[in-house]
Design a protein around this motif. Structure first.
Motif, PDB file in Angstrom:
ATOM      1  N   GLU A   1       0.543  -1.539  -5.171  1.00 37.95           N
ATOM      2  CA  GLU A   1      -0.142  -1.383  -3.884  1.00 37.95           C
ATOM      3  C   GLU A   1      -0.739   0.011  -3.751  1.00 37.95           C
ATOM      4  O   GLU A   1      -1.899   0.159  -3.327  1.00 37.95           O
ATOM      5  CB  GLU A   1       0.800  -1.665  -2.719  1.00 37.95           C
TER       6      GLU A   1
ATOM      7  N   ARG B   1      -4.786   0.590  -3.372  1.00 37.49           N
ATOM      8  CA  ARG B   1      -5.343   1.281  -2.196  1.00 37.49           C
ATOM      9  C   ARG B   1      -6.121   2.534  -2.620  1.00 37.49           C
ATOM     10  O   ARG B   1      -7.147   2.855  -2.031  1.00 37.49           O
ATOM     11  CB  ARG B   1      -4.242   1.613  -1.196  1.00 37.49           C
TER      12      ARG B   1
ATOM     13  N   ILE C   1      -9.034  -4.795  -0.417  1.00 41.36           N
ATOM     14  CA  ILE C   1      -7.822  -5.554  -0.723  1.00 41.36           C
ATOM     15  C   ILE C   1      -8.089  -6.975  -0.228  1.00 41.36           C
ATOM     16  O   ILE C   1      -8.524  -7.165   0.901  1.00 41.36           O
ATOM     17  CB  ILE C   1      -6.599  -4.967   0.013  1.00 41.36           C
TER      18      ILE C   1
ATOM     19  N   ILE D   1      -2.141  -9.963  -0.537  1.00 42.02           N
ATOM     20  CA  ILE D   1      -0.893  -9.322  -0.946  1.00 42.02           C
ATOM     21  C   ILE D   1       0.213 -10.368  -0.886  1.00 42.02           C
ATOM     22  O   ILE D   1       0.370 -11.051   0.116  1.00 42.02           O
ATOM     23  CB  ILE D   1      -0.528  -8.122  -0.040  1.00 42.02           C
ATOM     24  N   THR D   2       0.977 -10.472  -1.977  1.00 40.67           N
ATOM     25  CA  THR D   2       2.136 -11.363  -2.050  1.00 40.67           C
ATOM     26  C   THR D   2       3.369 -10.503  -2.266  1.00 40.67           C
ATOM     27  O   THR D   2       3.338  -9.564  -3.064  1.00 40.67           O
ATOM     28  CB  THR D   2       1.986 -12.352  -3.229  1.00 40.67           C
ATOM     29  N   HIS D   3       4.450 -10.826  -1.550  1.00 41.16           N
ATOM     30  CA  HIS D   3       5.681 -10.033  -1.634  1.00 41.16           C
ATOM     31  C   HIS D   3       6.783 -10.792  -2.375  1.00 41.16           C
ATOM     32  O   HIS D   3       6.776 -12.023  -2.431  1.00 41.16           O
ATOM     33  CB  HIS D   3       6.170  -9.671  -0.233  1.00 41.16           C
TER      34      HIS D   3
ATOM     35  N   VAL E   1       5.947  -5.454  -2.725  1.00 36.98           N
ATOM     36  CA  VAL E   1       4.722  -6.129  -3.169  1.00 36.98           C
ATOM     37  C   VAL E   1       4.932  -6.662  -4.582  1.00 36.98           C
ATOM     38  O   VAL E   1       5.352  -5.926  -5.475  1.00 36.98           O
ATOM     39  CB  VAL E   1       3.510  -5.172  -3.127  1.00 36.98           C
TER      40      VAL E   1
ATOM     41  N   ILE F   1      -0.929  -7.798  -5.763  1.00 38.43           N
ATOM     42  CA  ILE F   1      -1.973  -7.372  -4.835  1.00 38.43           C
ATOM     43  C   ILE F   1      -3.325  -7.667  -5.478  1.00 38.43           C
ATOM     44  O   ILE F   1      -3.585  -7.260  -6.609  1.00 38.43           O
ATOM     45  CB  ILE F   1      -1.823  -5.886  -4.421  1.00 38.43           C
TER      46      ILE F   1
ATOM     47  N   PHE G   1      -7.423  -7.377  -5.353  1.00 37.51           N
ATOM     48  CA  PHE G   1      -8.412  -6.480  -4.778  1.00 37.51           C
ATOM     49  C   PHE G   1      -9.724  -6.591  -5.537  1.00 37.51           C
ATOM     50  O   PHE G   1      -9.774  -7.128  -6.638  1.00 37.51           O
ATOM     51  CB  PHE G   1      -7.901  -5.030  -4.749  1.00 37.51           C
TER      52      PHE G   1
END
Length: 80
Positions: free
Chosen positions: A15, A19, A30, A33-35, A51, A54, A56
């Motif tokens: 992440e 970013r 972005i 996002i998967t956690h 995370v 991610i 992007f």
């Protein structure tokens, strides 16, 4: 012709890296996002909620960042 989406492997910095990349390349964002879920976090020895993936775009080109953690180490393997 199929597009190739580069996948970038990290221990826990996906992440932060994504970013940073979107902050310096124009037309970037972005996209998802998967956690880590409780089950996956336990298997990977990662904190729940970290995370996992991610997605992007950098100037319209798709990328994925993956936090593999300490259990699943980076290899040179390629899959399609």
């Amino acid at each position: 012709m199929r597009k190739i989406t580069p996948n970038l492997w990290f221990d826990q910095e996906a992440e932060e890296a994504a970013r940073f990349y979107v902050s310096i390349f124009p037309n970037s964002k972005i996209t998802a996002i998967t956690h880590y879920t409780p089950e996956i976090a336990k298997a990977a020895r990662m904190p729940e909620g970290t995370v996992l993936i991610i997605a992007f775009e950098l100037d319209g080109n798709a990328f994925l960042g993956l936090n593999g953690g300490p259990v699943f180490q980076f290899t040179e393997a390629v899959s399609s």
